[in-house]
Design a protein around this motif. Structure first.
Motif, PDB file in Angstrom:
ATOM      1  N   GLY A 173       0.809  -1.215   0.000  1.00 25.76           N
ATOM      2  CA  GLY A 173       0.000   0.000   0.000  1.00 25.76           C
ATOM      3  C   GLY A 173       0.840   1.260   0.000  1.00 25.76           C
ATOM      4  O   GLY A 173       1.746   1.445  -0.813  1.00 25.76           O
ATOM      5  N   LYS A 174       0.550   2.148   0.942  1.00 20.27           N
ATOM      6  CA  LYS A 174       1.260   3.421   1.024  1.00 20.27           C
ATOM      7  C   LYS A 174       2.669   3.271   1.573  1.00 20.27           C
ATOM      8  O   LYS A 174       3.418   4.253   1.622  1.00 20.27           O
ATOM      9  CB  LYS A 174       0.464   4.395   1.886  1.00 20.27           C
ATOM     10  N   GLY A 175       3.031   2.047   1.959  1.00 19.51           N
ATOM     11  CA  GLY A 175       4.399   1.803   2.399  1.00 19.51           C
ATOM     12  C   GLY A 175       5.361   1.579   1.247  1.00 19.51           C
ATOM     13  O   GLY A 175       6.587   1.610   1.439  1.00 19.51           O
ATOM     14  N   LEU A 176       4.850   1.337   0.042  1.00 22.49           N
ATOM     15  CA  LEU A 176       5.713   1.121  -1.117  1.00 22.49           C
ATOM     16  C   LEU A 176       6.454   2.406  -1.484  1.00 22.49           C
ATOM     17  O   LEU A 176       5.919   3.510  -1.346  1.00 22.49           O
ATOM     18  CB  LEU A 176       4.879   0.636  -2.306  1.00 22.49           C
ATOM     19  N   HIS A 177       7.675   2.247  -1.964  1.00 21.52           N
ATOM     20  CA  HIS A 177       8.500   3.393  -2.313  1.00 21.52           C
ATOM     21  C   HIS A 177       8.109   3.934  -3.684  1.00 21.52           C
ATOM     22  O   HIS A 177       8.234   3.233  -4.696  1.00 21.52           O
ATOM     23  CB  HIS A 177       9.976   3.006  -2.314  1.00 21.52           C
TER      24      HIS A 177
END
Length: 757
Positions: free
Chosen positions: A175-179
């Motif tokens: 999710g929003k943790g991907l770079h």
């Protein structure tokens, strides 16, 4: 913007703006009595008055901060400046061998990375790689590994720090943790791949073995940050996806820290969550071992928001501290704070600790020198409060760090009406060891607190002999291991009425995959009830390789059995691994709920607090995050409890003859579950672990029971107890020693939102 730039921003907001003024004020204006400084009063030839404790502490801390660039090997840049001078010297490099040139570039690259100058670090490490001859396999592997680490950290800064979200750095990353800024992770994949392609380590070559194992782990993490795990990872280097799969069905705890509005982008340090202004909700106090890092105070607004009140608290200029804890040392009803400084710095860590007296409404004043706690400056990271002599006030044990060139005996400060006297020598606890963690508990059920000390070497269990002295019974009690201990605590994990001992361990490299790698395990000692313990680590399934610094325990699902969280990670940047949560399965075993619950934060963890921060009857988990170097800063995390179907009772105990915050009080709750099963829950009032601080208001799960049939409180004085019957569940109570139990009306709220009933 690099981590170094972020560091400068933080420094400019807090430190740089006050450091010079503090030094100027304290050296010029604080040596006179301000009450006499009226117009027309001549001051010539008047003797200088001593600084009050608060101002004296500010002056010392400002001096430590101002000299840190040269004196502190972790936050200072002296080594980098020296190496820069070598490289900048005209004609110097050409006179050196290529291997010596490699060494200079390599070491400066590592130094710049520690300072947060990531792009410059990568540039220098790439140049060092060019200088190596092809046959230098070991050095080539080492250089590629450092380039991989530098690239990964660059990716963390550009994404997890600058684009921080609730999913950042939590494995499995999604999710929003991907770079979204891929440069760093792509560089990490390239260089870790090169490490693994080069010849493997030979048997007995521990350094190269560690590099290979760490490179494999970090390669998979780099792929994961780009959303390419497991499909794109070379098969021979793939970490089995089962490692990241949940072991059981368990609800996810979301990191709601981004909603709090807190600014704790910092290095490693401590955290306390408790009600410091006595308004019924829980506030947050944090510290950082950065000697230029500001202690921070955040007031809970009772509506889901927090406000930074550091400036109003009186603590601007209070820098440093790897750990801190709290207690009401003067029995006035306000919780005071003790900060520990100088840890790991050996001869450069002769820094003062601070006792901060709470004068109400989150206003603090340093009284260290006034109360007798400032006579020695010794490196320390652990201390613990208890009324060891049962006289009604709290005493303080301080575990110091003796090492080569530093003789630092541990202290036992007896509280004599608010002033402290060191009685460690007479008590028999003045050890000259490298102390790692300290905790008090009554292991032999005699009503007198005993002391457990985790050290580098053999741990110690000091039996309280009830006459002001202690006897080390660790060997006969069989609780001396592990040899690389760190956080520790007493608890009754199996609810049999006897206090057990947990002690974490810091040994082992970053790899969490190969159990053959040299790990020493954490230990759980079950109290047999006869003065001895049995090591049940393997039988309760805790033979898991973790290297915790911070840790604490609480009851996630309100079933009455305590769970625990390990905040892991060692000093090197490569030492990133998921922090770990273990769920207690009715005292029979512990289940790893890290992946299912969303607890697997990769950033280095330190102070941990289990606390019902939103007053909804279940415990959330606050963890202080950040590393040992300026470039390894990070935001804290707060994992919000989604709620379970079980019930609770919250107890705020207040001593009268006993110490006011009731440290050491033991509580027994007899309940009848919905199924008809009758059982007892045992709890002791404390702040929990040696590295982290829970609130003293105890939120105790009672499972499916809706009331407590019998509540027995043993106050921390011999033979002083009370009983209450049919205590209704899902309520909070205030119980005064010798008095009645009254309900406390608390308002729950949504974190980051508006209050709700």
């Amino acid at each position: 913007m690099t981590a170094r730039t972020l560091q400068r921003c933080v420094f400019s907001k807090v430190t740089a703006s006050v450091l010079a003024s503090i030094v100027l004020t304290l050296t010029v204006g604080c040596n006179t009595d301000r009450t006499e400084n009226t117009v027309g009063v001549e001051k010539v030839n008047q003797p200088e008055l001593p600084l009050r404790s608060h101002d004296r502490m500010l002056k010392i801390l400002a001096e430590i901060a101002s000299s840190s660039s040269d004196d502190n090997d972790f936050v200072g840049d002296r080594h980098a400046r020296q190496l820069r001078a070598y490289l900048d010297a005209a004609g110097y490099l050409v006179s050196l061998s290529r291997k010596r040139q490699w060494e200079l570039h390599f070491e400066l690259g590592r130094a710049e990375l520690r300072l947060g100058n990531e792009e410059r670090a990568i540039e220098l490490l790439e140049r060092s790689l060019e200088l190596l001859p092809a046959d230098e396999i070991a050095l080539t592997k080492k250089t590629h590994f450092e380039l991989g680490v530098a690239s990964l950290r660059y990716g963390e800064t550009q994404n997890c720090c600058l684009l921080h979200s609730h999913e950042s750095c939590i494995v499995p990353i999604r999710g929003k943790g991907l770079h979204t800024q891929p440069k760093g992770a792509e560089g990490a994949i390239k260089h870790f791949g090169k490490v693994l392609e080069l010849p493997s380590a030979k048997e007995g070559d521990d350094e190269r073995l560690d590099i290979d194992e760490a490179a494999r782990w970090l390669l998979n993490i780099a792929y994961m940050t780009l959303g390419k795990y497991p499909d794109d990872v070379p098969e021979q280097f793939l970490v089995d996806p089962s490692f990241f799969e949940p072991e059981l069905d368990f609800p996810r705890f979301v990191n709601v820290y981004p909603k709090l509005g807190l600014d704790t982008f910092n290095m490693c340090g401590g955290a306390i969550v408790d009600d410091f202004d006595d308004d019924g909700d829980l506030d947050v106090v944090t510290c950082s071992w950065d000697v230029t890092g500001q202690t921070q105070v955040f007031r809970n607004g009772s509506d889901g928001s927090f406000k930074d009140v550091t400036a109003d608290s009186g603590l601007v200029g209070f820098y440093g501290g790897l750990n801190l804890n709290h207690a009401d040392y003067d029995n006035d009803g306000d919780l005071d704070v003790y900060i520990m400084r100088g840890a790991w710095l050996r001869g450069n860590g002769l820094h003062p600790n601070s006792l901060l007296r709470n004068d109400g409404d989150l206003k603090f004043i340093d009284v260290t020198f006034d109360v007798g706690l400032g006579e020695q400056f010794l490196p320390t990271k652990t201390s613990a409060w208890a009324d060891y002599d049962n006289d009604g006030d709290l005493d303080l044990y301080v575990g110091n760090e003796s090492s080569d060139g530093v003789l630092a005996p541990c202290n036992l400060f007896r509280n004599d009406d608010g002033r402290f006297v060191d009685v460690a020598v007479e008590a028999g606890v003045a050890d000259t060891v490298f102390s790692m963690g300290a905790a008090w508990g009554d292991y032999n059920d005699d009503g007198w607190p005993d002391l457990y000390l985790s050290v580098v070497g053999e741990n110690k269990l000091y039996r309280n002999d009830k006459d002001g002295t202690f006897t080390d019974v660790a060997h006969e009690a069989a609780v001396t291991e592990p040899s690389a201990s760190f956080p520790t605590w007493f608890w009754d994990y199996d609810n049999d009425g006897h206090e057990d001992i947990f002690v974490g361990c810091t040994s082992g490299p970053v790899g969490v995959l190969d159990t053959e790698i040299r790990f020493e395990m954490m230990h759980l000692y079950r109290n047999r009830g006869d003065g001895t313990f049995v090591d049940v680590t393997e039988s309760v399934q805790l033979d898991y390789p973790a290297t915790p610094m911070g840790a604490n325990f609480g009851d996630l699902n309100n079933d009455g059995y305590c769970d625990f969280y390990l905040a892991t990670g060692n000093t090197p940047y490569s030492e990133i691994r998921p922090n770990v949560m273990f769920l207690n399965d009715r005292g029979k075993r512990f289940q790893n709920v890290t992946m299912a619950g969303g607890f697997g934060h990769l950033q280095k963890g330190h102070g941990v607090s289990f606390a019902d921060i939103d007053n909804d009857g279940d415990q959330d988990v606050y963890v202080q995050l950040g590393g040992a170097y300026p470039g390894d800063r990070y935001n804290d995390a707060l994992f919000e409890n989604p709620g379970f179907q079980n019930h609770f009772v919250a107890l705020k105990l207040e001593g009268r003859r006993s110490n006011r915050c009731a440290i050491g009080a033991r509580v027994r709750l007899d309940i009848t579950e919905k199924s008809g099963e009758q059982r007892s829950i045992f709890h002791t009032v404390s702040s929990g672990s040696s590295f982290g601080a829970n609130p003293f208001r105890q939120v105790i799960g009672i499972g499916t029971a809706t009331k407590v049939d019998r509540l027995h409180i043993s106050w921390p004085l011999p033979d002083v107890s009370q009983e209450f019957f049919n205590v209704v569940g899902d309520k909070s109570y205030r119980c005064i020693e010798g008095g009645q139990m009254d309900e406390i009306k608390l308002t729950s709220f949504q974190i980051g939102g508006k209050g709700h009933p």
